[in-house]
Design a protein around this motif. Structure first.
Motif, short mmCIF file in Angstrom:
data_model
loop_
_atom_site.label_atom_id
_atom_site.label_comp_id
_atom_site.label_asym_id
_atom_site.label_seq_id
_atom_site.Cartn_x
_atom_site.Cartn_y
_atom_site.Cartn_z
N GLY A 179 13.70 -52.97 42.55
CA GLY A 179 14.09 -54.13 43.11
C GLY A 179 13.46 -54.52 44.15
N GLY A 180 11.99 -54.24 44.09
CA GLY A 180 11.16 -54.78 45.43
C GLY A 180 10.17 -55.92 44.65
N TYR A 181 10.63 -56.41 43.57
CA TYR A 181 9.53 -57.31 42.96
C TYR A 181 10.10 -58.92 43.40
N THR A 182 10.06 -59.23 44.57
CA THR A 182 10.52 -60.41 45.20
C THR A 182 9.53 -61.80 44.62
N LYS A 183 10.13 -62.91 45.04
CA LYS A 183 9.49 -63.88 44.66
C LYS A 183 7.96 -63.85 45.38
N GLN A 184 7.96 -63.35 46.65
CA GLN A 184 6.62 -63.65 46.98
C GLN A 184 5.84 -62.55 46.60
N LYS A 185 6.30 -61.35 46.09
CA LYS A 185 5.40 -60.55 45.45
C LYS A 185 5.15 -60.80 44.25
N SER A 186 5.84 -61.69 43.30
CA SER A 186 5.55 -62.15 42.02
C SER A 186 4.48 -63.00 42.38
N TYR A 187 4.29 -63.85 43.33
CA TYR A 187 3.27 -64.81 43.58
C TYR A 187 2.05 -64.17 43.81
N GLU A 188 2.03 -63.05 44.61
CA GLU A 188 0.88 -62.37 44.99
C GLU A 188 0.34 -61.61 43.75
N THR A 189 1.20 -61.13 42.97
CA THR A 189 0.66 -60.45 41.71
C THR A 189 -0.04 -61.33 40.79
N ALA A 190 0.61 -62.64 40.66
CA ALA A 190 -0.15 -63.72 39.97
C ALA A 190 -1.63 -64.12 40.34
N CYS A 191 -1.23 -64.09 41.68
CA CYS A 191 -2.86 -64.57 42.48
C CYS A 191 -3.90 -63.46 42.17
N ALA A 192 -3.54 -62.25 42.33
CA ALA A 192 -4.25 -61.05 42.08
C ALA A 192 -4.81 -61.02 40.74
N PHE A 193 -3.84 -61.29 39.77
CA PHE A 193 -4.46 -61.39 38.45
C PHE A 193 -5.61 -62.49 38.20
N GLY A 194 -5.04 -63.77 38.72
CA GLY A 194 -5.95 -64.85 38.60
C GLY A 194 -7.21 -64.69 39.20
N ARG A 195 -7.37 -63.88 40.22
CA ARG A 195 -8.72 -63.45 40.94
C ARG A 195 -9.36 -62.60 40.18
N LEU A 196 -8.64 -61.50 39.43
CA LEU A 196 -9.26 -60.75 38.50
C LEU A 196 -10.01 -61.40 37.27
N LEU A 197 -9.36 -62.54 36.94
CA LEU A 197 -9.69 -63.52 35.72
C LEU A 197 -11.04 -64.34 36.16
N SER A 198 -11.35 -64.25 37.46
CA SER A 198 -12.21 -65.03 38.22
C SER A 198 -11.97 -66.35 38.28
N TYR A 199 -10.51 -66.77 38.52
CA TYR A 199 -10.30 -68.13 38.64
C TYR A 199 -10.32 -68.45 40.13
N SER A 200 -10.70 -69.84 40.58
CA SER A 200 -10.99 -70.26 41.75
C SER A 200 -9.08 -70.11 42.31
N LEU A 201 -9.15 -70.28 43.78
CA LEU A 201 -7.69 -70.54 44.26
C LEU A 201 -7.23 -71.89 43.74
N GLU A 202 -7.66 -73.00 43.76
CA GLU A 202 -7.17 -74.21 43.21
C GLU A 202 -6.79 -74.11 41.76
N GLY A 203 -7.46 -73.29 41.02
CA GLY A 203 -7.32 -72.98 39.70
C GLY A 203 -6.05 -72.17 39.38
N ILE A 204 -5.93 -71.25 40.17
CA ILE A 204 -4.76 -70.36 40.23
C ILE A 204 -3.48 -71.06 40.56
N GLU A 205 -3.44 -71.86 41.60
CA GLU A 205 -2.21 -72.67 41.80
C GLU A 205 -1.94 -73.66 40.67
#
Length: 207
Positions: free
Chosen positions: A168-194
């Protein structure tokens, strides 16, 4: 050869307004150095061989690319980018079934050998806010990476998400952080991730 068509690829007579590069003419007759055609205004033209190429309407139409060849082309590009360091992790497009995904395996092995990268057959798509859930849930694909630590980081992210969802700890904020971490792993820029997160949210709302 009379009745066949040619397309102008070079213009030797720069001052003539009777033909332009890209024009298509039907051949009236031939001569030792080329062909004779008639311009749209009815003016006879003698064209040198270097000025034209054969043209067929069938060849001029848009060529259909079969899906198998297209997907392999995409994976070829991703493997090259991974080998060059442009991407830490790359993913093939999702397949509906494991059998469809595995049909690419012989060629995937060749690509990885060619570029010196590794592959991982993903049987459980990583669903985050980065991509539309409806387009990835239940799908199968390949991951491409150069070093084992990249795959380990990907699997760690997936495991952390699973653990948080179960507790039950997968909050909206944590969901966003996970998506960002995944995006960085795929080498996307912060703007591209957003942008991807926003597009994914819009796509999922339409479902």
């Amino acid at each position: 050869m009379s009745g066949q068509k040619i397309r102008i690829v070079k213009k030797n007579d720069e001052f003539s307004m009777e033909y332009q590069v890209g024009d298509i003419f039907e051949i009236d007759s031939t001569w030792y150095g080329g062909v004779n055609v008639t311009s749209r205004t009815g003016i006879p033209l003698s064209l040198d061989k270097e000025e034209y190429e054969p043209w067929e309407e069938e060849a001029a139409g848009e060529r259909e690319v079969d899906r198998y060849s297209y997907e392999l082309g995409v994976m070829d590009v991703f493997c090259e980018m991974t080998a060059a360091g442009a991407k830490k992790l790359a993913m093939s497009h999702p397949c509906d079934t494991r059998q469809e995904r595995n049909s690419y395996l012989p060629e995937v092995k060749k690509l990885c050998e060619k570029y010196g990268v590794k592959y991982y057959p993903e049987d459980e798509a990583f669903i985050t806010e980065l991509f539309p859930a409806q387009a990835n849930r239940g799908k199968y694909n390949f991951l491409f990476y150069y070093t084992d630590d990249v795959l380990e980081e990907y699997l760690r992210l997936k495991e952390e998400q699973r653990r948080l969802q179960e507790t039950g700890g997968y909050t909206k904020q944590k969901s966003y952080e996970t998506a960002c971490a995944f995006g960085r792993l795929l080498s996307y820029s912060l703007e591209g991730i957003e942008r991807l997160i926003q597009k994914a949210a819009e796509a999922d709302r339409k479902e």
